[in-house]
Design an enzyme around this catalytic site. Sequence first.
Site: not given
Ligand SMILES: *Cc1c(COP(=O)(O)O)cnc(C)c1O
Length: 824
Positions: A365, A557-558, A563, A665, A669
């Site tokens: 990952h 995101k985190r 990032k 991911t 979304k």
């Molecule tokens: C999808 C999701 C992530 C992943 O987000 P990235 O932008 O791909 O890092 C992290 N936290 C939550 C709550 C999510 O639904």
Amino acid sequence: MSGKKSAAPKPDMTVKQFKETVIKHLRSTLGTYEEKASKQAWNQAIAASVNEFIFDGVSRTRKTHAGKDARAVHYLSLEFLMGRLMSNNLQNLGLYELADKAMKELGFELADILEEEPDMALGNGGLGRLAACFIDSMATLALPAIGYGIHYEHGLFRQEFFKGRQVERPDQWREFGSPWEICRPESEQVVKLYGYVETVYENGGSHKVWHPGRTMRAIPWDIPIVGYGGHNVNVLRLWESRADKFFDWDVFNSGGYVDAYTESVQAETVSKVLYPNDETDAGKELRLIQQYFFSAASIADVMRRFRNAHGNDFSKFTALNALQLNDTHPAIAIPELMRVLVDEEGISWAEAWKMTRETFSYTNHTLLPEALEKWPLRMIQHVLPRHMEIIFEINARFLKDEVETKWPGNDGIKRKLSIIEEANGQMVRMGNLSVVGSHAVNGVAQIHSDLVKKDLFPEMNELWPGKFLNVTNGITPRRWMKACNPRLSTLIEKHVDADWPRYLEKLTALKPLADDSKFQKEYMAVKHANKEDFVKVIKELTDVDVSADAIFDVQIKRLHEYKRQHLNLLYIMALYRRLLINPDYDMHPRVFIFGAKAAPGYYLAKEIIFAINKVAEKVNNDPRIKDKIKVVFLPNYRVSLAEKLIPAADVSQQISLAGKEASGTGNMKLALNGAITLGTLDGANIEIAEEAGEENVVIFGMDVDEVVETREQGYNPGHYYQNNEELKAVLDWLDSDFFTPGEPGLLSAVKHNLVDHDPYMVLADYQSYSDAQSKIDALYRDKKAWARAAIINTASLAKFNSDRSIQDYADTIWNLKPIKAAAK
Ligand SMILES: *Cc1c(COP(=O)(O)O)cnc(C)c1O
């Protein structure tokens, strides 16, 4: 479009019957009655009613698989970021509308009642949410599959802000129990730790006996996972740790009541709390014990099921079992399976090793060095003495039989490929162990899989051509469109078959409508209504007033330097500065929306949160800029908040330094729900651009090759600071007290990190990012062009259905076929 056939069954229940069932449970399961029941009680009563369907599905699916002696995959993951289960279960069972009507007749809004459910946040971020989407898809595709993880008592911390700073509070997802879990005490396992290994000589041979220093119990809790359409219901099995026996009676009798109790508390510590580090390896002994605890319990569970059907004839073991490692976190399962096969089953090393390799596969990952797990050899020796011996043996044979054969006499390559790193007083490299012990290794987006081969494991790739694969990540369209965006789903269903949540490629039928002005208006009206809803959420959570007419520019995101939330921050400051210099600066109003948790020990990430909150405070209260910019940092970003925000997003910020985000991911979304990606050529952004067309995303910044080139030339952030007037001004602003009146320097850490080090090349990409943001502004003001681009995104994202990802795993790695559960 014709044909409204739905993959969801029409449940043989009426609204009236559903109401009666809910009331029955309210009275007989919850012990209350209509006039007195709290919303929470109603929620639990609905859950109990839904469980009547689900438990039946669990039993039917189990029986079918057992009867067929089916090959199954076991998905091992330290994290499952499930979020709420009710809405998804209702959707997948085809009960949602029925439940909605029933609750209306009882005087409630179902959506309101659903808010009572706490998120099941047994994960940090992307990796954990991926596991959750994957088990949904495995159930939907009717694959014999079981997820294995830890039944954490406390999931990821709840985030609050105090004076702009992150404060962590304990998560209490099952304070009052969860209606979705079934305890299975009959499948309890014992897990051993510590102690020593004895070599027993008999009959001219020898074998090893592990005398553990202590043992603990692993109690399984099953969470049913309802596939779309409700036919197949798989389970997620989460292990809870318990003391071997509640009291040590000898200690108890000699007056050591408290000592005896302490022993049990220690054992229960193992499944107490999720480690809140995302993409960093904390290297703590308790974490290693968590990893071993759930790996060992899961392998024992696989073995129990196998022995029940086949006794000790292991000839069919590899034909019937696949074990998938979600990152290296469960890599200790590799020596554990060897231990069980060799020490407990008496199978020869060579045979056991062949079986192990055929059974395991590993998903990488990340390439970030701080996330690549390494355990001190001494620690493994202490906690798992027999496993350390097995790892030595695996390594010795690997180096002698495979590496030496391929590269005779090359000690440099041996040092590099060895599972044991000789530096730092000897460390065990879990990545190398995972590659050596698996028949397939995959990355999570094409570019990432290429880099895994090229940069991370080039020699391993030479040694085993074909072992390294790509499986691009995906998301479940049930949760991330059908359930979270009912308005858009309804609009879509006027034009495409009702089974689109299963066959997302059906959305390509929307492409011809991208230029249809009536459809554009309808599509944008949905977006606007979703934004109106979210305006209220923003007000509730942050007390900031924003307009739904502004661009909703979202980065969720985190919080991590790679990032680059601070790149977003620098641009916000620059825009603000432009408006102060020229109040007529021409721009469409914009709301910058952040959601992000920082690991509690990650200093700079917390400083970035603080800086964003301080800038937000100033910007939001400055009348001079006439509400042209608003900045909101939503506290406690989590799955249920993502489900509300994503349908309302206009812009999706995916701005990691190229080569650092394995896939992402969140990008999928947001794009599926019609947000325009503002991104670098990183992770799955590249594939999103391919699918949606480059003209329907906004790409900026260096690509991977340019990043490498810039670094090789000796990256100097100071150069960008000195030569970009705007960039210099906003960075210097961070040193002043402009955003922290009377306290200059509070935001300096962020500036100095960037000007002096800038490990993720924020300054190098700044100008390109700022230009890309201008493109976003121009595009948004061309309403038709924007609507067209958004529609094409929605219509083009079928590739990122997690059903497609799982079908890839099933075909290329697991060799797994579906088995549909028998009907009632
Ligand atoms: C999808 C999701 C992530 C992943 O987000 P990235 O932008 O791909 O890092 C992290 N936290 C939550 C709550 C999510 O639904």
